[in-house]
Design a protein around this motif. Sequence first.
Motif, PDB file in Angstrom:
ATOM      1  N   PRO A 116     -46.155  -5.249 -14.871  1.00 32.06           N
ATOM      2  CA  PRO A 116     -44.939  -5.504 -14.107  1.00 32.06           C
ATOM      3  C   PRO A 116     -44.844  -4.500 -12.962  1.00 32.06           C
ATOM      4  CG  PRO A 116     -44.401  -4.244 -16.044  1.00 32.06           C
ATOM      5  CD  PRO A 116     -45.876  -4.526 -16.125  1.00 32.06           C
ATOM      6  N   GLU A 117     -44.041  -4.815 -11.978  1.00 38.09           N
ATOM      7  CA  GLU A 117     -43.851  -3.900 -10.859  1.00 38.09           C
ATOM      8  C   GLU A 117     -42.741  -2.896 -11.176  1.00 38.09           C
ATOM      9  OE1 GLU A 117     -43.683  -4.538  -6.133  1.00 38.09           O
ATOM     10  OE2 GLU A 117     -41.885  -5.274  -7.163  1.00 38.09           O
ATOM     11  N   TRP A 118     -43.059  -1.615 -11.078  1.00 35.66           N
ATOM     12  CA  TRP A 118     -42.092  -0.537 -11.190  1.00 35.66           C
ATOM     13  C   TRP A 118     -42.069   0.219  -9.870  1.00 35.66           C
ATOM     14  CZ3 TRP A 118     -39.333   1.973 -15.437  1.00 35.66           C
ATOM     15  CH2 TRP A 118     -39.209   1.146 -16.564  1.00 35.66           C
ATOM     16  N   LEU A 119     -40.879   0.413  -9.329  1.00 33.13           N
ATOM     17  CA  LEU A 119     -40.713   1.073  -8.044  1.00 33.13           C
ATOM     18  C   LEU A 119     -40.090   2.457  -8.243  1.00 33.13           C
ATOM     19  CD1 LEU A 119     -39.279  -1.924  -5.966  1.00 33.13           C
ATOM     20  CD2 LEU A 119     -41.674  -1.175  -6.158  1.00 33.13           C
ATOM     21  N   ASP A 120     -40.403   3.358  -7.318  1.00 33.87           N
ATOM     22  CA  ASP A 120     -39.833   4.698  -7.322  1.00 33.87           C
ATOM     23  C   ASP A 120     -39.129   4.889  -5.978  1.00 33.87           C
ATOM     24  OD1 ASP A 120     -39.204   7.222  -8.178  1.00 33.87           O
ATOM     25  OD2 ASP A 120     -41.188   8.079  -7.854  1.00 33.87           O
ATOM     26  N   ASP A 121     -37.816   4.759  -5.980  1.00 35.97           N
ATOM     27  CA  ASP A 121     -37.065   4.810  -4.725  1.00 35.97           C
ATOM     28  C   ASP A 121     -35.720   5.489  -4.962  1.00 35.97           C
ATOM     29  OD1 ASP A 121     -35.552   2.833  -6.032  1.00 35.97           O
ATOM     30  OD2 ASP A 121     -36.565   1.185  -4.989  1.00 35.97           O
ATOM     31  N   GLU A 122     -34.758   5.231  -4.083  1.00 38.60           N
ATOM     32  CA  GLU A 122     -33.457   5.881  -4.204  1.00 38.60           C
ATOM     33  C   GLU A 122     -32.742   5.535  -5.514  1.00 38.60           C
ATOM     34  OE1 GLU A 122     -33.141   2.013  -2.058  1.00 38.60           O
ATOM     35  OE2 GLU A 122     -34.338   3.846  -1.783  1.00 38.60           O
ATOM     36  N   GLN A 123     -33.165   4.472  -6.183  1.00 37.42           N
ATOM     37  CA  GLN A 123     -32.593   4.111  -7.482  1.00 37.42           C
ATOM     38  C   GLN A 123     -33.299   4.802  -8.644  1.00 37.42           C
ATOM     39  OE1 GLN A 123     -32.027  -0.182  -8.023  1.00 37.42           O
ATOM     40  NE2 GLN A 123     -32.379  -0.460  -5.830  1.00 37.42           N
ATOM     41  N   GLY A 124     -34.314   5.595  -8.343  1.00 33.51           N
ATOM     42  CA  GLY A 124     -35.121   6.212  -9.384  1.00 33.51           C
ATOM     43  C   GLY A 124     -36.332   5.350  -9.705  1.00 33.51           C
ATOM     44  N   PHE A 125     -36.939   5.613 -10.856  1.00 34.73           N
ATOM     45  CA  PHE A 125     -38.122   4.862 -11.286  1.00 34.73           C
ATOM     46  C   PHE A 125     -37.641   3.690 -12.124  1.00 34.73           C
ATOM     47  CE2 PHE A 125     -42.271   4.855 -13.835  1.00 34.73           C
ATOM     48  CZ  PHE A 125     -42.961   4.215 -12.824  1.00 34.73           C
ATOM     49  N   HIS A 126     -37.848   2.467 -11.642  1.00 33.88           N
ATOM     50  CA  HIS A 126     -37.212   1.312 -12.278  1.00 33.88           C
ATOM     51  C   HIS A 126     -38.044   0.051 -12.067  1.00 33.88           C
ATOM     52  CE1 HIS A 126     -35.852  -0.618  -8.462  1.00 33.88           C
ATOM     53  NE2 HIS A 126     -35.955   0.623  -8.015  1.00 33.88           N
ATOM     54  N   PRO A 127     -37.880  -0.943 -12.964  1.00 31.85           N
ATOM     55  CA  PRO A 127     -38.571  -2.222 -12.779  1.00 31.85           C
ATOM     56  C   PRO A 127     -37.904  -3.022 -11.672  1.00 31.85           C
ATOM     57  CG  PRO A 127     -37.187  -2.320 -14.721  1.00 31.85           C
ATOM     58  CD  PRO A 127     -37.104  -0.910 -14.226  1.00 31.85           C
ATOM     59  N   SER A 128     -38.721  -3.729 -10.888  1.00 31.63           N
ATOM     60  CA  SER A 128     -38.166  -4.551  -9.806  1.00 31.63           C
ATOM     61  C   SER A 128     -37.776  -5.938 -10.286  1.00 31.63           C
ATOM     62  CB  SER A 128     -39.199  -4.686  -8.678  1.00 31.63           C
ATOM     63  OG  SER A 128     -40.267  -5.535  -9.085  1.00 31.63           O
ATOM     64  N   GLY A 129     -38.285  -6.344 -11.464  1.00 36.82           N
ATOM     65  CA  GLY A 129     -38.068  -7.710 -11.936  1.00 36.82           C
ATOM     66  C   GLY A 129     -39.166  -8.662 -11.516  1.00 36.82           C
ATOM     67  N   GLU A 130     -40.177  -8.135 -10.818  1.00 43.20           N
ATOM     68  CA  GLU A 130     -41.316  -8.945 -10.387  1.00 43.20           C
ATOM     69  C   GLU A 130     -42.584  -8.416 -11.047  1.00 43.20           C
ATOM     70  OE1 GLU A 130     -40.968 -11.572  -8.626  1.00 43.20           O
ATOM     71  OE2 GLU A 130     -39.065 -11.326  -7.554  1.00 43.20           O
ATOM     72  N   TYR A 131     -43.654  -9.194 -10.908  1.00 42.10           N
ATOM     73  CA  TYR A 131     -44.957  -8.701 -11.333  1.00 42.10           C
ATOM     74  C   TYR A 131     -45.540  -7.787 -10.262  1.00 42.10           C
ATOM     75  CZ  TYR A 131     -44.981 -12.331 -14.955  1.00 42.10           C
ATOM     76  OH  TYR A 131     -44.678 -13.117 -16.027  1.00 42.10           O
ATOM     77  N   GLU A 132     -46.337  -6.819 -10.693  1.00 49.07           N
ATOM     78  CA  GLU A 132     -47.092  -6.004  -9.743  1.00 49.07           C
ATOM     79  C   GLU A 132     -48.043  -6.922  -8.965  1.00 49.07           C
ATOM     80  OE1 GLU A 132     -48.602  -2.592  -7.790  1.00 49.07           O
ATOM     81  OE2 GLU A 132     -46.792  -2.886  -9.004  1.00 49.07           O
ATOM     82  N   PRO A 133     -48.101  -6.786  -7.635  1.00 46.47           N
ATOM     83  CA  PRO A 133     -49.061  -7.608  -6.891  1.00 46.47           C
ATOM     84  C   PRO A 133     -50.480  -7.429  -7.427  1.00 46.47           C
ATOM     85  CG  PRO A 133     -47.560  -6.515  -5.385  1.00 46.47           C
ATOM     86  CD  PRO A 133     -47.281  -5.941  -6.757  1.00 46.47           C
ATOM     87  N   GLY A 134     -51.187  -8.543  -7.570  1.00 46.08           N
ATOM     88  CA  GLY A 134     -52.567  -8.523  -8.029  1.00 46.08           C
ATOM     89  C   GLY A 134     -53.478  -9.087  -6.961  1.00 46.08           C
ATOM     90  N   VAL A 135     -54.745  -8.752  -7.064  1.00 48.83           N
ATOM     91  CA  VAL A 135     -55.724  -9.231  -6.091  1.00 48.83           C
ATOM     92  C   VAL A 135     -56.979  -9.708  -6.812  1.00 48.83           C
ATOM     93  CG1 VAL A 135     -57.003  -8.753  -3.975  1.00 48.83           C
ATOM     94  CG2 VAL A 135     -54.924  -7.449  -4.470  1.00 48.83           C
ATOM     95  N   TRP A 136     -57.399 -10.920  -6.487  1.00 47.85           N
ATOM     96  CA  TRP A 136     -58.760 -11.354  -6.809  1.00 47.85           C
ATOM     97  C   TRP A 136     -59.599 -11.101  -5.554  1.00 47.85           C
ATOM     98  CZ3 TRP A 136     -61.435 -12.206 -10.976  1.00 47.85           C
ATOM     99  CH2 TRP A 136     -60.822 -12.660 -12.158  1.00 47.85           C
ATOM    100  N   TYR A 137     -60.337  -9.998  -5.568  1.00 50.47           N
ATOM    101  CA  TYR A 137     -61.307  -9.733  -4.512  1.00 50.47           C
ATOM    102  C   TYR A 137     -62.600 -10.469  -4.839  1.00 50.47           C
ATOM    103  CZ  TYR A 137     -58.655  -5.770  -2.540  1.00 50.47           C
ATOM    104  OH  TYR A 137     -57.706  -4.982  -1.942  1.00 50.47           O
TER     105      TYR A 137
END
Length: 533
Positions: A400-421
């Motif tokens: 899952p996507e976890w962000l570190d910003d003015e709200q602290g370290f928290h889940p965004s509610g989205e999946y972490e971007p993935g890449v098929w290279y």
Amino acid sequence: MGMPNHCHAGAAALVAAGLLLTACGQSNSSAGPDAPAPPAEPVACPEPGDLTTAAEVLADRLPDEALLEIWQRRMVERGPRFTGSPALAAWHDFLAEELASYGLSVERDPMSLEWWHHHDYSLTLIVDGVETPIPVASFYPYSGYTPDGGVVGRLADAGAGLPQDFLLGDFSNTVVIYEEDQLPLTLALLYSTTSYVHDPDNTMTPATPYRRASVSFLTPQEQVSVGLARDAGAVAAIVSYDASAENAAGQYTPFLTNPADSQGLPTLYVDRATGDQLKAAIADGAEVRLELLVERDPDAETDIVIATLPGTRPDEVMLFNTHTDGTSASQENGTLGILALARYFASLPQQCRQRTMTFVMMPGHFHNGFGGDTAGFISRYQELIGRSVASLTMEHLGQPEWLDDEQGFHPSGEYEPGVWYGTDNVVQALMTAAVQAEDLRRVFVNRPIGVIYFGVGSPLNAAGVPNASYITGPNMMLSFAENQHVEKVDYARMAAEIRSAARIATAMDATSTELLCAGVRSQSPTTPSGCFP
């Protein structure tokens, strides 16, 4: 649509069953508890698809979410799997036993190395003779070490830790503190080489911030600053890391280090708020006691785990690879994906596999002392590379996507971007079809820059072996804190990523060598591959 909230019940008990060896019509009495049950009726081969239609996946032959969670927790419970550590050796034992239980031929190729166990570290602020413990986020791997009790020095501000900063004062016998900012990246990094983006909910643009602790090893501070501090006469260093305390905790960075690279200057990380507190104490003439204790093992051992599954054409090979060493639940749970694919293809009749399938699990990603992981394997197994015409790689699954910003370290509610290279030829179409078939959201299908891209599949592509390589880069990718962040793993996402990999592997195996090799480039013309015999 945001990330679904999947409720994970406790893992169900699994019933041990023999593995049907369809190639010879016999059951394998040594099959382990995680081996697939024999099919109730003959299994038809999955349809291979074409350039616009994804290959079929027999989902009931793949591990379900409960089994993936069992495997994930078995990995984590061994502790961080530092290269050369007992925890990594125990994980290799599990992988080898599982692969053998599926009927694969398993080889373990031993390797020697020096390993340091960074077993204790602490930081104390000293003002007017009063010592106050300071929370430490992590240690800088292989930076150096101290005696018991640590080293003491005047605290000195070295700015951003760059060459010009060390020209501005006297740092002899000091403990320097410098700031390391995270790279101000956006998703333009991924959009720049994409051939397809699966984001039907429009959650991403090239301007979307992509600020991640996982790429801090690319900062100038992790390239030069410790060596500069040593040369300036410091006795130790503190990195004020641009992250919250929760995100900074346990970050193992830079991970491409080893004892031979040690700068001889013990270095610790603190989060930025703690770093600001330390810098404020400099005006009071503060000193610091820094302790970083290591246990050196110059005769450590590890090994490469290689498992082989015959196909109908033994002259050609399809490789499946990832690395095994890592510090978190995501790093490296690509082993679970490769294990799942081995289990899947072993459960099918041999006629369902055109090429011999070789599954490679290589240490060395967290210890650059023996040529790296995949690059080291390529140089060590040139005959095998010379027969390889396809390859598939998996890293950092179920994130899952976890962000570190003015709200602290928290889940965004989205999946972490993935890449098929992947290789810039037919492989792009095969990956795109699989992503669409699985509705694998927030996933890019990307071309190389030349022959290079992120991840341990890139060296195979650079060596002229057509490759499809899945990777994510979550904030917690390198962190051994919070029980390696295992509670953050999303097993439904992991299962979908593995299904997409099974579709791509099936399609690649069914694609002619001529088409797979069309347009392939090699950075190593002296190293043969199946496309460059």
